[in-house]
Design an enzyme around this catalytic site. Sequence first.
Site, PDB file in Angstrom:
ATOM      1  N   GLY A   1       0.875  -0.961   0.024  1.00 39.46           N
ATOM      2  CA  GLY A   1       0.392  -0.208   0.105  1.00 39.46           C
ATOM      3  C   GLY A   1       0.738   1.142  -0.636  1.00 39.46           C
ATOM      4  O   GLY A   1       1.914   1.336  -0.378  1.00 39.46           O
ATOM      5  N   SER A   2       0.532   2.639   1.013  1.00 39.45           N
ATOM      6  CA  SER A   2       0.953   3.729   0.406  1.00 39.45           C
ATOM      7  C   SER A   2       2.139   3.801   1.255  1.00 39.45           C
ATOM      8  O   SER A   2       2.548   4.377   0.868  1.00 39.45           O
ATOM      9  CB  SER A   2       0.284   4.518   1.364  1.00 39.45           C
ATOM     10  OG  SER A   2      -1.190   5.067   0.631  1.00 39.45           O
ATOM     11  N   THR A   3       2.831   2.779   2.181  1.00 38.89           N
ATOM     12  CA  THR A   3       3.787   2.477   2.488  1.00 38.89           C
ATOM     13  C   THR A   3       5.479   2.291   1.548  1.00 38.89           C
ATOM     14  O   THR A   3       5.646   3.374   1.569  1.00 38.89           O
ATOM     15  CB  THR A   3       3.868   1.525   3.942  1.00 38.89           C
ATOM     16  OG1 THR A   3       3.942   0.263   2.839  1.00 38.89           O
ATOM     17  CG2 THR A   3       3.663   1.694   4.888  1.00 38.89           C
TER      18      THR A   3
END
Lengths: 470, 600
Positions: B220-222
């Site tokens: 995801g956004s990591t």
Amino acid sequence: MTTLGHDAVQASSVPSSPLLPGRRPARRRTELGLIVLAAGLTGGLYALAGAGRAGALPANIIPFLIVILVLLLVGHVAMRILAPEADPVLLPVAGLLNGVGYVFIARLSTAEASAQALWSTIGMTAFVITLVAVRRARDLARYRYTWGALGFLLLLLPLVPGLGEDINGARLWIHLGSHEFQPGQLAELVLAIFFAAALIERAEQLSRGTRRLGRMLIVDPKYLAPVLLAWGLSLLIFLAENDLGSSFLFFAMFLGMLWIATGRSSYLLFGGGLFLGGSSFALTAIGHAKLRVQSWLHPFAHPDTSGYQILQGLFAIANGGLLGTGPGESNAAVIPYASSDMIFAVVAEEIGLAGVTALLAGYLLLVGTGLRIALRCEDPFEKLLAAGLSLIIGIQTFVIVGGVTRLIPLTGITLPFVAYGGSSLITFYILLALLVRISDTTARQGFPVLLAGSQRVQAGANEALPRDSQ
Amino acid sequence: MNRQIRLVGAGILVMFLALFVRLNYLQVFHAGALDANPNNGTRVVNEYDRPRGAILSSDGATLAESVRAPKGSPFTYERVYPTGSLFADVTGYYSFIYGTDGVERTYNDILDGSVQKTGFPTNLSDLRQLLVGGAQNITLTLSEKLQEVARKDLAGRTGSVVALDPSTGAILALYSNPTYNPSELAQLSTVKEQQAWKRLLATPGNPLSPGAYRNRWPPGSTFKIITASAVYDHDPSLADEAFPVLGALPLPQTTHELHNYDGSYCGGQILQLFTVSCDTGFGKIGLDLGARTLYSQARAFGFDSVPPIDLPDAAASDFPRPASFVGNLPTLAYSAIGQENVAATPLQMAMAAGAIADGGEVMVPHVLSYISNSQGQVVSRYKDKVWRRATSSATAAKMTALMESVVDSPDGTGVAAAIPGVEVAGKTGTSQTGTVPPTTDDWFAAFAPAAHPSIAVAVVLLDQGLGVQTQGGTVAAPIARSLIEAWLSEHPVRGAGEVVHADTGSVGSARAATTSAVAPASAVAPASAPAEGVPPIVVRATSTAPRATTTTNTRPPGISATSDTTKRSAVGARPPASAGNRDEKRSLPGEHQRTGRSSR
């Protein structure tokens, strides 16, 4: 051999000395040196086994060394006093084998190790007692029938109801209080004495009673009775006690001694034929034996059941390779009866081909020394007895090592001096004492004769030399 | 008689010769065949009858040791794991039937003593060790204390926690749920061992596979840590570009659009995009950077290679090869926000955070601290090594500023990770992985203290519900925070008393100053932080849940094909988010606020 010749020459050069200066201390000094060597080797092996097993030197290494040394020194001192002229090789080699055996037993089980230490002590005591009690081996011949009766009694003792006990399908144990005892081992020794005496007594008849059959000389059937008797007895041991090893050992010893006494090969042939007939009958008809042969010929057919023990042994031996895994470094515990019947596999795995070759050399040295004692011996009874005792060591070693290596069917007998077990250890220490006694007697007897005059000394030396150096 | 005696001697000699020949055959010529015989399986027991070295934690707890087996056991020693399942993913197991895993496997020859870590012997005890050998002990870099924190905070939820020291690569904590108790696989009873094995295999979530380094999920956004650093490294002009405020990003080669989560709008410069985790912005950045650049940046951070950790069978994290985006550009926008075919292990994300923390260098991750011999003397220490350079130190400094903003900026998605008095740098991630019921994998990757990092953490919670309470910022960030707190309480960093943010640029300095001021009072601050942060935020963005998709290539492991397709078609069927639609959403302030705040 050469020692004797050299000593003889030395003796002849100082005919005036009544005590043969230099000779007696020399033999015992050699023995002392060998004993120190044997103790050192055992101690080293013990240290390595401890290190291999626990990763640290055993804490009791110093007391261990002292105990071995003291035990062997007791035997040594006893020999200095009781048998000063005896052969110097016997005790150190036996001590070394006993020590090596102890190390491997200790590596397998602490409980068995302490028992084995006790048995070793009792064995050494039995050695000393035998030396004290038997001042001349030929005196034993006087009680030949006592020995005979005792031998057969011991052999058949496990069959007595309530006394005998079946262990693993073989009935060769008896209860003595809380202890189990395997009388077959002692019976072997006692019967060797009986056979020696009886055979010497009848040697003339046994070797002369021949009949001409066509162009061949054969043994008169009536003189075959002893062979048939021994065969029957050995078959009985086998059938009733299920003890293939003892049965074979008993018969082979008898046959060997009979042949030595009479020199008639027909006994060997006849006996061999009987043995083959008996075993082929037994092996096809009797379940227990059939299983043995199957697991011998086809161990891979039932690798988890009948073939398990022999296969585990073979895998262990193979795993050992040339130099072994190192004492204490193997996984010997998976082999059933690792400390008794199968101890050779453990030894072979952990010290490798190099180690077991040395071990076998040790046995050869014992047998060779025993036979040499027999050769030198003048008294026919003692000669035959020494040969018979050596034969026991040789055959028993061959049978168990051959069994473990799948050269012959595996039978449950012990590896002399090495395997765990009190009956065996005590028996072999007594056997050793008898050999020592005969050796001492021979040496002592030889010298007064040699001293009587340089002429006879020369003759004796000449006679001894070629024979011994052959 | 002498002739016969000599012949008997010769006969016995022949018999012994036969034995000798037989032994030569068995021990030399036929030995290999016997060793290889399938029935020889039990010979493996070899090792099982020797003592084996212990595995210890850095704070002295015994994690694995050999104890004497009770009498009558098939083996002499029994392997026990006094801490139960706590270190299972690290120590692995030592099973008679199923072999070994974890440290028990990688350091097997050290533990069983077959390889001796001894240099040239300089004293008696060295010499002794060299001659005698014996088992050696392994001390790990992980502490029991931090593992306990990880286990407690995961509280039975499926997920993984990895913490490492960014400057050395030393793993400080590594824990995953579900897990197992290695003692069950090292039992003396092989029957019980088999039962335990079967039961573990049947347990959902595959407890036997250490999730922290062997399982991969879409980060995801990591993953925006990597996308943003690619901007600084390869196309700095993008860093100054103001991206338009969008609710949905038009994608090339398709009519579909990439939507922000819940239709929220976001835009602006990279700092703003990163702070609120703007999907449309980063989708555009991904397209602008191009597949090749993004791929090489991911590679530089460690994707597509097996991390050289001293644990067996570590998984390589996936970023699709540039060629796979040809004619399939929309997926690049998703890959840039850590969706689609991007899949990372928690270890990889901890290493990514660690790379930023360590000035752009990725250290070789390791669990071994030192080896000691049976006397307890240290015989060998692990020497730290650089694995690769992920990014320049200048970029790392800029990235630190971005990541701090995520935690300390009022509209940051990671405020739940804030610790009073400590500058925490982090990035949230929430990736939707299922539709019926909707589930998400919630991530947080962080390091602290920002100026002198001593710990980098990655946390993932799997199969969380879709909603407010279950997003990277709400469920994963608090775990990261408590790990960092636990670590820093025992390892105060140089200059910890100073105002840590001094060199981190303008971002968040106001908040940092406040928290520094209240630091002694501590503890309550994180709770109050979101409250003060909420009101001014107007534009929300989300990092997660692609609303439209064109085509899919391979999919990351762990997402079943059916659920994926279902999700896509279901979501895709929805009309593109209109203003009205958005307004509808926004008219539910409570829900909006929740989603907006914490969905990244």
